[in-house]
Motif scaffolding. Structure first.
Motif, PDB file in Angstrom:
ATOM      1  N   GLU A  50      11.510  11.564  13.808  1.00 19.42           N
ATOM      2  CA  GLU A  50      11.867  11.626  15.230  1.00 19.42           C
ATOM      3  C   GLU A  50      12.818  12.794  15.453  1.00 19.42           C
ATOM      4  OE1 GLU A  50      12.356   8.367  18.738  1.00 19.42           O
ATOM      5  OE2 GLU A  50      12.696   7.782  16.646  1.00 19.42           O
ATOM      6  N   GLY A  51      12.567  13.572  16.516  1.00 18.68           N
ATOM      7  CA  GLY A  51      13.394  14.740  16.804  1.00 18.68           C
ATOM      8  C   GLY A  51      13.013  15.972  16.003  1.00 18.68           C
ATOM      9  N   SER A  52      11.893  15.880  15.263  1.00 18.99           N
ATOM     10  CA  SER A  52      11.452  17.002  14.430  1.00 18.99           C
ATOM     11  C   SER A  52      10.826  18.114  15.267  1.00 18.99           C
ATOM     12  CB  SER A  52      10.430  16.522  13.397  1.00 18.99           C
ATOM     13  OG  SER A  52       9.274  16.028  14.052  1.00 18.99           O
ATOM     14  N   ALA A  53      10.701  19.279  14.651  1.00 16.57           N
ATOM     15  CA  ALA A  53      10.039  20.406  15.318  1.00 16.57           C
ATOM     16  C   ALA A  53       8.581  20.084  15.593  1.00 16.57           C
ATOM     17  CB  ALA A  53      10.155  21.655  14.455  1.00 16.57           C
ATOM     18  N   GLU A  54       7.975  19.274  14.728  1.00 22.45           N
ATOM     19  CA  GLU A  54       6.569  18.910  14.889  1.00 22.45           C
ATOM     20  C   GLU A  54       6.376  18.000  16.108  1.00 22.45           C
ATOM     21  OE1 GLU A  54       7.332  20.259  10.822  1.00 22.45           O
ATOM     22  OE2 GLU A  54       8.315  18.776  12.103  1.00 22.45           O
ATOM     23  N   GLU A  55       7.304  17.058  16.308  1.00 23.91           N
ATOM     24  CA  GLU A  55       7.241  16.213  17.508  1.00 23.91           C
ATOM     25  C   GLU A  55       7.401  17.072  18.759  1.00 23.91           C
ATOM     26  OE1 GLU A  55       9.651  12.659  19.891  1.00 23.91           O
ATOM     27  OE2 GLU A  55      10.474  13.480  18.017  1.00 23.91           O
ATOM     28  N   ALA A  56       8.354  17.989  18.724  1.00 24.53           N
ATOM     29  CA  ALA A  56       8.595  18.863  19.882  1.00 24.53           C
ATOM     30  C   ALA A  56       7.370  19.723  20.182  1.00 24.53           C
ATOM     31  CB  ALA A  56       9.804  19.757  19.610  1.00 24.53           C
ATOM     32  N   ALA A  57       6.716  20.218  19.138  1.00 25.45           N
ATOM     33  CA  ALA A  57       5.524  21.041  19.336  1.00 25.45           C
ATOM     34  C   ALA A  57       4.396  20.235  19.952  1.00 25.45           C
ATOM     35  CB  ALA A  57       5.078  21.638  18.002  1.00 25.45           C
ATOM     36  N   ALA A  58       4.229  18.984  19.505  1.00 25.14           N
ATOM     37  CA  ALA A  58       3.173  18.134  20.066  1.00 25.14           C
ATOM     38  C   ALA A  58       3.418  17.890  21.552  1.00 25.14           C
ATOM     39  CB  ALA A  58       3.099  16.818  19.307  1.00 25.14           C
ATOM     40  N   ASN A  59       4.647  17.551  21.921  1.00 23.65           N
ATOM     41  CA  ASN A  59       4.964  17.342  23.336  1.00 23.65           C
ATOM     42  C   ASN A  59       4.769  18.615  24.144  1.00 23.65           C
ATOM     43  OD1 ASN A  59       5.792  14.566  23.808  1.00 23.65           O
ATOM     44  ND2 ASN A  59       7.515  14.960  22.429  1.00 23.65           N
ATOM     45  N   SER A  60       5.200  19.733  23.604  1.00 23.31           N
ATOM     46  CA  SER A  60       5.094  21.010  24.314  1.00 23.31           C
ATOM     47  C   SER A  60       3.641  21.404  24.540  1.00 23.31           C
ATOM     48  CB  SER A  60       5.811  22.093  23.511  1.00 23.31           C
ATOM     49  OG  SER A  60       5.675  23.351  24.129  1.00 23.31           O
ATOM     50  N   GLY A  61       2.802  21.175  23.526  1.00 26.66           N
ATOM     51  CA  GLY A  61       1.394  21.527  23.660  1.00 26.66           C
ATOM     52  C   GLY A  61       0.712  20.770  24.779  1.00 26.66           C
ATOM     53  N   PHE A  62       0.989  19.475  24.893  1.00 25.99           N
ATOM     54  CA  PHE A  62       0.361  18.682  25.954  1.00 25.99           C
ATOM     55  C   PHE A  62       1.006  18.958  27.315  1.00 25.99           C
ATOM     56  CE2 PHE A  62      -1.355  16.401  22.341  1.00 25.99           C
ATOM     57  CZ  PHE A  62      -2.649  16.159  22.778  1.00 25.99           C
ATOM     58  N   ASP A  63       2.307  19.245  27.336  1.00 28.00           N
ATOM     59  CA  ASP A  63       2.952  19.656  28.596  1.00 28.00           C
ATOM     60  C   ASP A  63       2.244  20.890  29.155  1.00 28.00           C
ATOM     61  OD1 ASP A  63       4.844  17.646  28.498  1.00 28.00           O
ATOM     62  OD2 ASP A  63       6.449  18.932  27.717  1.00 28.00           O
ATOM     63  N   ALA A  64       1.925  21.819  28.272  1.00 25.59           N
ATOM     64  CA  ALA A  64       1.365  23.107  28.696  1.00 25.59           C
ATOM     65  C   ALA A  64      -0.008  22.983  29.333  1.00 25.59           C
ATOM     66  CB  ALA A  64       1.301  24.058  27.500  1.00 25.59           C
ATOM     67  N   VAL A  65      -0.731  21.890  29.024  1.00 21.21           N
ATOM     68  CA  VAL A  65      -2.068  21.718  29.613  1.00 21.21           C
ATOM     69  C   VAL A  65      -2.088  20.600  30.668  1.00 21.21           C
ATOM     70  CG1 VAL A  65      -3.193  22.598  27.534  1.00 21.21           C
ATOM     71  CG2 VAL A  65      -2.873  20.126  27.800  1.00 21.21           C
ATOM     72  N   GLY A  66      -0.922  20.075  30.997  1.00 21.54           N
ATOM     73  CA  GLY A  66      -0.834  19.099  32.091  1.00 21.54           C
ATOM     74  C   GLY A  66      -1.259  17.689  31.733  1.00 21.54           C
ATOM     75  N   ILE A  67      -1.150  17.315  30.455  1.00 19.99           N
ATOM     76  CA  ILE A  67      -1.485  15.947  30.037  1.00 19.99           C
ATOM     77  C   ILE A  67      -0.190  15.220  29.710  1.00 19.99           C
ATOM     78  CG2 ILE A  67      -2.614  14.526  28.263  1.00 19.99           C
ATOM     79  CD1 ILE A  67      -4.678  16.762  27.962  1.00 19.99           C
ATOM     80  N   TYR A  68       0.066  14.114  30.432  1.00 15.89           N
ATOM     81  CA  TYR A  68       1.337  13.382  30.282  1.00 15.89           C
ATOM     82  C   TYR A  68       1.086  11.916  29.951  1.00 15.89           C
ATOM     83  CZ  TYR A  68       2.887  17.642  32.546  1.00 15.89           C
ATOM     84  OH  TYR A  68       3.113  18.963  32.842  1.00 15.89           O
TER      85      TYR A  68
END
Length: 556
Positions: free
Chosen positions: A538-556
């Motif tokens: 939790e709080g890892s760079a990998e978690e942040a990347a996963a959230n960022s990737g879906f934010d960028a395409v509008g999936i929440y």
């Protein structure tokens, strides 16, 4: 009429089709009464498949990670999960322990012993036997008084109705299956026979037909075909479609009166049923199919090339899943991997039919032999993996996820770039600027070549939810090959941040641990983010990347 069956050998998943006329594409105006009824049906349908993902901040520890303890947890936490009477309404489907030491107990929702189609619940224990999360989808419209689960129709009669409804030929790939289920559809929970009918021919089918168990009428149906003697093992060589040298695992075959021949039959892998390549001989009659056999251990003729690549690529995909994910074949249990080449004449497709891979030779104008693409082989074989894990329903958003995950693993196995299908495009197509089927890095750069599909959007593959194609189920099963590019792009963005290897670990965990048949794009985000947390913290760079990737395409 009695149907004939052939021995099952492979699966099918269509990756593309030709252009379709535009007639009938545009919808007619509808009145307010129709709009109101549609809205009511939509609300009911939403309650019939309610997603949930519960993470427990205060974990409860059990003596062991068993299905009975999973049920005990669910009984104590009905308010958290929304699952009423779990001990009565859930039936264990599977229990699996993963490489992190976590145990995942998967349940089917049931009523009076019948599975509720598409409704599954997964309880996740950590290695200390603590329940850390529960996810899935549940039908909240059901209780004992609302569904009569008795059947007036026999299973045989349902099968006859299903065969007729899909114009099934006399020869079927394998014996049809029939299961009595509760099927939520268009505002009602139906007691129905779910019949699976599979066949090859001019229009291959892996049909799922739902036949009302009281009236005998077809409630719903869809084609789940997804695009894209003694043996002595020895080594061989071959030349691929593009002329590449291929080292092959083959077998000697002794045939009566003809001496020793050599077959594309790989028996070199321990605990695997083998990797076999068959020749469909440019027709659609499966009775003519034979194991691909040559007179020498060198398969270097022009006709051999499609078979050589199919055989070689199948082994590469098998080795990827075994090395990266510890998965032994498509089912995880060592099932034989079968490929059929030279299917039909000028056939512009490859597919997984639920049992094996089939590759056309292309028409030479748009495609060359589709077995030339390592990413195509990985795409089709991943459909087989999904069939034995998340089993994502092949329509609408679940179907688009099915297509997207297969593209993702296609790009992970064939890791030269983030393009799909670049090795199978014909010279004429390339000359016209069509150099690949889909692009994960830049979806908008590829035109949707099928006119009927293109009419529902901008005409290029979407990269964001604001570009989503709202297609009816009658067109591309609700957009499975088009809207998949949105989640493809999210995967690309995540991969750019964390690398392909970690992306593969996270995405494999999502399909094998968290996703269920009716998962949508939002469910996929939750599953992928949670998989990143499981693997990297939790709080890892990998978690942040996963959230960022879906934010960028509008999936929440």
């Amino acid at each position: 009429m009695k149907k004939k069956f052939i021995v099952p050998v492979a699966l099918s998943s269509v990756i593309l089709v030709g252009s379709i006329p535009l007639s009938g594409v545009f919808a007619k105006p509808i009145d307010s009464k129709v709009v109101s009824s549609v809205q009511v049906a939509k609300k009911w349908n939403e309650k019939a498949s309610v997603p949930f993902f519960v993470k427990d901040r205060f974990t409860e520890k059990f003596s062991s990670s068993t299905s009975s303890n999973a049920l005990n947890y669910l009984k104590k936490n009905e308010d958290k999960t929304g699952i009423k009477h779990p001990d009565k309404n859930l039936k264990v489907k599977s229990t699996e322990k993963d490489k992190l030491g976590m145990t995942h107990v998967r349940f089917n929702q049931t009523i009076n012993g019948l599975n509720v189609e598409g409704s599954e619940v997964i309880v996740h224990f950590n290695k200390n036997n603590e329940v850390v999360s529960v996810n899935g989808r549940i039908n909240q419209t059901i209780d004992d008084g609302t569904v009569d689960t008795t059947a007036s129709l026999s299973s045989d009669d349902a099968l006859k109705t299903a065969l007729t409804s899909v114009n099934a030929p006399d020869e079927l790939t394998y014996e049809p299956t029939s299961e009595l289920v509760v099927y939520p559809f268009e505002g009602e929970n139906h007691t129905a026979y779910k019949v699976n009918v599979n066949f090859m021919g001019d229009e291959p089918g892996n049909w799922f037909v739902y036949v009302d168990a009281k009236t005998g009428e077809v409630i719903d149906k869809y084609n789940g075909i997804m695009d894209f003697d003694e043996f002595k093992p020895q080594n061989g060589v071959g030349k691929g479609v593009h002329g590449a040298h291929r080292d092959l695992h083959i077998s000697q075959v002794k045939e009566p009166k003809s001496g020793t021949k050599f077959a594309l039959a790989d028996l070199a892998h321990e605990n695997l049923g083998g990797i076999f390549t068959f020749d469909s001989k440019n027709d659609t009659n499966t009775k003519n199919d034979t194991l691909y056999v040559g007179n020498s251990a060198a398969f270097i003729g022009d006709y051999d090339r499609a078979a050589v690549d199919a055989h070689y690529n199948s082994e590469k995909v098998y080795e990827y899943y075994l090395k990266e994910h510890g998965r032994n074949s498509l089912d995880g249990k060592g099932m034989a991997i079968n490929s059929y080449v030279h299917y039909d004449k000028n056939y512009n497709n490859a597919f997984w039919n639920g049992a094996w891979m089939t590759y056309g030779d292309g028409d030479g104008e748009f495609f060359i032999s589709l077995s030339a693409g390592l990413d195509v082989a990985a795409h089709e074989m991943t459909h087989g993996v999904i069939s034995h894990t998340a089993n994502l329903v092949y329509r609408n958003q679940p179907g688009a996820l099915n297509e997207s995950f297969t593209d993702v693993f296609g790009a992970l196995v064939d890791d030269k770039d983030w393009e799909i299908g670049e090795e199978i495009m014909a010279p004429a197509a390339k000359a016209n600027g069509v150099t690949r089927l889909r692009s994960m890095s830049d979806p908008n750069s590829v035109v949707v070549s099928n006119a009927q599909r293109a009419a529902y959007g901008s005409g290029v593959y979407p990269a964001h939810m604001k570009e989503y194609y709202n297609m009816p189920q009658s067109v591309d099963n609700g957009g499975v090959h088009v809207n998949s590019s949105i989640t493809n792009h999210a995967a690309y963005l995540i991969g750019q941040e964390i690398g392909r290897k970690k992306l593969g670990q996270i995405y494999y965990r999502a399909i094998s641990v968290y996703l269920t048949p009716n998962s949508n794009f939002s469910d996929a985000r939750k599953a992928i983010v949670q998989s990143a947390i499981d693997l990297y913290g939790e709080g890892s760079a990998e978690e942040a990347a996963a959230n960022s990737g879906f934010d960028a395409v509008g999936i929440y």
